[in-house]
Design a protein around this motif. Sequence first.
Motif, mmCIF file in Angstrom:
data_model
loop_
_atom_site.group_PDB
_atom_site.id
_atom_site.type_symbol
_atom_site.label_atom_id
_atom_site.label_comp_id
_atom_site.label_asym_id
_atom_site.label_seq_id
_atom_site.Cartn_x
_atom_site.Cartn_y
_atom_site.Cartn_z
ATOM 1 N N PHE A 44 44.963 -53.979 80.820
ATOM 2 C CA PHE A 44 45.103 -55.154 79.964
ATOM 3 C C PHE A 44 45.128 -56.423 80.819
ATOM 4 O O PHE A 44 44.400 -57.387 80.578
ATOM 5 C CB PHE A 44 46.437 -55.016 79.231
ATOM 6 N N ALA A 58 42.728 -53.461 68.111
ATOM 7 C CA ALA A 58 43.225 -52.094 67.890
ATOM 8 C C ALA A 58 44.756 -52.107 67.791
ATOM 9 O O ALA A 58 45.342 -51.419 66.947
ATOM 10 C CB ALA A 58 42.763 -51.181 69.026
ATOM 11 N N LEU A 59 45.387 -52.923 68.632
ATOM 12 C CA LEU A 59 46.857 -53.026 68.570
ATOM 13 C C LEU A 59 47.313 -53.565 67.216
ATOM 14 O O LEU A 59 48.303 -53.102 66.646
ATOM 15 C CB LEU A 59 47.359 -53.978 69.661
ATOM 16 N N ASP A 97 41.799 -57.221 82.380
ATOM 17 C CA ASP A 97 40.840 -57.812 81.445
ATOM 18 C C ASP A 97 41.183 -59.268 81.148
ATOM 19 O O ASP A 97 40.298 -60.110 81.027
ATOM 20 C CB ASP A 97 40.807 -57.013 80.135
ATOM 21 N N ARG A 142 36.059 -56.419 75.619
ATOM 22 C CA ARG A 142 36.975 -55.284 75.736
ATOM 23 C C ARG A 142 38.399 -55.716 75.374
ATOM 24 O O ARG A 142 39.130 -55.026 74.667
ATOM 25 C CB ARG A 142 36.934 -54.784 77.181
ATOM 26 N N LEU A 143 38.760 -56.894 75.848
ATOM 27 C CA LEU A 143 40.104 -57.414 75.582
ATOM 28 C C LEU A 143 40.310 -57.605 74.076
ATOM 29 O O LEU A 143 41.323 -57.193 73.513
ATOM 30 C CB LEU A 143 40.262 -58.749 76.313
ATOM 31 N N ILE A 153 50.567 -49.440 75.729
ATOM 32 C CA ILE A 153 49.580 -50.394 76.241
ATOM 33 C C ILE A 153 49.316 -50.057 77.704
ATOM 34 O O ILE A 153 50.254 -49.862 78.479
ATOM 35 C CB ILE A 153 50.106 -51.845 76.150
ATOM 36 N N ASP A 154 48.038 -49.987 78.050
ATOM 37 C CA ASP A 154 47.674 -49.763 79.441
ATOM 38 C C ASP A 154 47.788 -51.123 80.150
ATOM 39 O O ASP A 154 46.827 -51.897 80.203
ATOM 40 C CB ASP A 154 46.239 -49.209 79.477
ATOM 41 N N ARG A 165 40.707 -54.301 72.430
ATOM 42 C CA ARG A 165 42.059 -53.756 72.682
ATOM 43 C C ARG A 165 43.085 -54.419 71.758
ATOM 44 O O ARG A 165 43.918 -53.752 71.162
ATOM 45 C CB ARG A 165 42.511 -54.099 74.117
#
Length: 499
Positions: free
Chosen positions: A218, A264-265, A221, A257-258, A213-214, A261
């Motif tokens: 993260f 996707a996780l 965002d 975007r959040l 995780i970036d 993300r």
Amino acid sequence: MLEACPRPLGGRDGLLGAPRRICLAKPCRIWRSRHERPVLSRGPAAEPPIPARVEPIRLPASIATLFRTVARNPLASIPEQAYREPFVRVPLLGRETFHLCDPDLVRAVLLDGSDRFVKSEAAQRALVPAVGRAVLTAEGERWRWQRRALAPMFRPERILDFVPVMVARAEATRRRWLALATDPTAITDAAEDMMLTTFDIVLDALFSGPDGIDVPAFAADITAAMEGRAGSSPIPCSAYPNGRPIRASGGSMPRARLRARVEALVRARRADPAPRADLLTRLIEAEDPETGQRMGDRDVADNLLTFMVAGHETTALALTWALYLLTLHPEATETIRAEVDAVTGGGAVEAGHVDRLVYTRAVIDEAMRLYPPAPIIPRQATEDVELPGLGLVRKGAPVIIPVYAIQRHRRLWSDPDRFDPTRFLGEAPKSRPRYAYLPFGAGPRICIGMSFALVEAVVVLATLLRGLEVSPVPGFVPELKARITLRPEPGLPMRVLPR
Ligand code: HEM
């Protein structure tokens, strides 16, 4: 149980001066003589009140003053009467907002009337774009099945699995503080430190650590997506003409975007066969015990976002306010340290220690009484409802449970503005009505993360104070700023010193 006010209807509207057929802001003399609770006091020995407080609005007030107050600081718009009366009506532009403080009335709304008093439109408008229709924001059957499915993963015994990650993250913060403690002029912002600590803990608990995780992206965002949400007011916004939160809402780009993300996780985790014991796995596996229904990717993602948002800032604030109080009460810090040493024998806090850290827990409880992280619980009536002792609440009327005022109410707490953790020790809590203390809400919508938050707050505080003293910056008094949560502004600067 409260009974109806026997006074005949009539009187004048305190704000607009127009004649009205309703009781005024105060309950009448007859009602009082039957129901009024006495003002509680411990007598002249009482210490001075804790300086960080809000100056409440005094009613009657002009509409302009009321609007300005809500826009500036919704907490200040809880009327001064709410700190001493069972309820307050605020008539405004042909509509009424109710502040309910009497524990029986609070129960009538949050427990007995939970189907007829739903989360307010203003609160929904503030949260749904960020977290979707997850357990925090859903209503009706959609809420019920999600709550049934999620409840087991937050059972107290399952939360203790996370004690090691809580200790590790608190230790990292303590090490930073120990380095600072070598410089007697150094100042740290405890509010920010607690926010970072609890964010790390929530990432560890949700995803077994931030691998892949970036984290900075993260976190940025989340902050951007919630900027406008945290800035939104849960207070009587729905009583105002356009029913909108006072501030503009956060940008849709970071939110999109959040969500991308997080989804996707979720997809990556479903595809990963390696067993993990984190909250994401528990969430994916959660099923409604009545129907066997499980969540799709979108529901899992919405609930993940909910836990991040609802979970880390509130707990950080509980810790921040506890630290503020401890800077003013070194004797309480000393008592915590002595308790932690006695319980842990000088080692790290372990799951089996948590229940024995009773004084540390009492400090957290008292901090959340004086500074509830969620200071207002807003509701809205879905139909006309008759409330005992109060009368008719019309469909659509905003009903506010002013937790901050209830927990400083002069008829429910002795010396309410004084810090006294012993209120939460031994038999003392049993002498108070259940609905006089509500940092986690009450009824079916009570905070699902309560056990997680309490274990985390106790473990972090117990770990942080090892070998350290927290001390105030002379003359600094934080301002109380409440939107959805109650923050110290501009943060909580404090010194950390070696013990
Ligand atoms: C000190 C920390 C916390 C405080 C003071 C707090 C406070 C609250 C309050 C007052 C409510 C009820 C809101 C209402 O009735 O309108 C609530 C609900 C909720 N909280 Fe917390 N909370 C905390 C920590 C957490 C944590 C750690 C999580 C999750 C990891 C969490 C997740 C939730 C959720 C999902 C709900 C909605 C429950 C439902 O509607 O069924 N909270 N919280």
